[in-house]
Write an enzyme that holds these catalytic residues in place. Sequence first.
Site, short mmCIF file in Angstrom:
data_model
loop_
_atom_site.label_atom_id
_atom_site.label_comp_id
_atom_site.label_asym_id
_atom_site.label_seq_id
_atom_site.Cartn_x
_atom_site.Cartn_y
_atom_site.Cartn_z
N ASP A 122 0.90 -0.90 0.15
CA ASP A 122 0.03 0.17 -0.04
C ASP A 122 0.93 1.32 -0.09
O ASP A 122 1.96 1.27 0.19
CB ASP A 122 -0.92 0.09 1.13
CG ASP A 122 -0.34 0.19 2.53
OD1 ASP A 122 0.61 1.01 2.81
OD2 ASP A 122 -0.59 -0.61 3.38
N HIS A 137 8.50 -5.34 -1.56
CA HIS A 137 7.46 -6.28 -2.16
C HIS A 137 6.88 -5.18 -3.42
O HIS A 137 5.60 -5.78 -4.03
CB HIS A 137 6.45 -6.69 -1.27
CG HIS A 137 7.32 -7.79 -0.49
ND1 HIS A 137 6.76 -8.32 0.71
CD2 HIS A 137 8.50 -8.26 -0.52
CE1 HIS A 137 7.58 -9.10 1.38
NE2 HIS A 137 8.87 -9.24 0.39
P1 OAD Z 1 1.63 -11.07 8.32
O1 OAD Z 1 0.31 -11.10 7.71
O2 OAD Z 1 2.35 -12.25 8.00
O3 OAD Z 1 1.79 -10.56 9.91
C1 OAD Z 1 1.22 -9.52 10.29
C2 OAD Z 1 1.88 -9.17 11.71
O4 OAD Z 1 1.40 -7.94 11.97
C3 OAD Z 1 1.53 -10.36 12.51
O5 OAD Z 1 2.69 -10.60 13.17
C4 OAD Z 1 0.53 -9.60 13.48
O6 OAD Z 1 0.72 -10.16 14.95
C5 OAD Z 1 0.97 -8.25 13.46
N1 OAD Z 1 -0.03 -7.13 13.80
C6 OAD Z 1 -1.49 -7.22 13.58
N2 OAD Z 1 -2.09 -6.12 13.92
C7 OAD Z 1 -1.00 -5.42 14.30
C8 OAD Z 1 -1.13 -3.91 14.48
N3 OAD Z 1 -2.17 -3.22 14.77
N4 OAD Z 1 -0.18 -3.24 14.99
C9 OAD Z 1 1.10 -3.88 14.95
N5 OAD Z 1 1.39 -5.24 14.49
C10 OAD Z 1 0.32 -5.97 14.15
O7 OAD Z 1 2.32 -9.92 7.40
P2 OAD Z 1 3.90 -9.58 6.80
O8 OAD Z 1 4.74 -10.00 8.00
O9 OAD Z 1 3.84 -8.20 6.41
O10 OAD Z 1 4.45 -10.56 0.76
O11 OAD Z 1 3.85 -10.65 5.55
C11 OAD Z 1 5.26 -10.56 4.96
C12 OAD Z 1 4.95 -10.72 3.58
O12 OAD Z 1 4.04 -11.87 3.46
C13 OAD Z 1 3.83 -9.79 2.90
O13 OAD Z 1 4.55 -8.58 2.45
C14 OAD Z 1 3.46 -10.41 1.72
C15 OAD Z 1 2.99 -11.89 2.31
O14 OAD Z 1 2.99 -12.75 1.48
C16 OAD Z 1 4.23 -10.45 -0.54
O15 OAD Z 1 3.09 -9.94 -0.94
C17 OAD Z 1 5.30 -10.72 -1.36
#
Ligand code: OAD
Length: 268
Positions: A122, A137
Amino acid sequence: MRRPLRRRHLNAAVQSLAAAQALVRAVRGRPGGLCVLTGAGMSAESGIPTFRDALTGLWARFDPAELASEDGFRADPQRVWDWYAERREAARAAEPNAGHHALARFAQRWPGTLALVTQNVDDLHQRAGNTDAVRLHGDLLADRWLQACPRRRGCSPDAAVPGRPPRCGECGNPLRPGVVWFGEELPPQALEAARQAAEACALMLVIGTSGAVWPAAGLVGLARRRGAQVLIVNPAASEIDDEAHLVLRGTAARMLPPLLLDDTALGP
Ligand code: OAD
């Protein structure tokens, strides 16, 4: 019996915040001193779903291999295009939250200190003001051609004939969203910039990522091995908690304004 216990937890949380603020204070004004890595949790409070939430996460409801891969796109371009069109609409309708704003204000107040690296596709960091964020990404709102032009013409994606997906009027090459799909390499320049920022920083602040996707997750260990302190902000456990010197259990919008010593967080 419950009350003293609660107070103890509260005290621990307050102490963690104070310790975390001290880490931030120590890097303010230091060139490249703070590297921030954000994930989907950063935008959760702006109403954009994360990927791995067990109930509401995108990958709980959809198969990533079908929607976020070249094979999936080739198998059903219209379905994948429509899915991304919905995500684009949701991203455009969302607004940066207090966490995005706190990061942008920090960058403005301490020029040169912050290197922001995001896994998010985003544009909420950009709209908050962090226009130089490294996007590992890609960009959900950008289009590019699926394959190289067979005639080697450098046609702009803007010239595509509208459709689902839009296509080149001459050769039929479809447009695809400008994000990194499963099985694809990260943009090399972005990855190199992120590695350099991780290696150079004194504090690595990791916000809202599960730490499950590489090479992004590896940046945290890289920073730590180079001597950086590692601070995680996440309301739940992540796969990289072991790498952290300090973990703040809270959400991005709630924790970042006080953590970044943002004066406006103290209220009017
Ligand atoms: P995830 O969906 O794997 O993890 C989201 C994280 O955010 C989790 O650890 C939650 O506990 C945390 N979380 C949830 N609400 C929150 C809040 N309000 N404040 C802070 N943290 C919070 O997302 P990513 O780690 O970003 O890749 O995933 C990595 C990649 O996996 C993404 O960029 C995407 C996906 O496949 C691609 O699209 C290439």
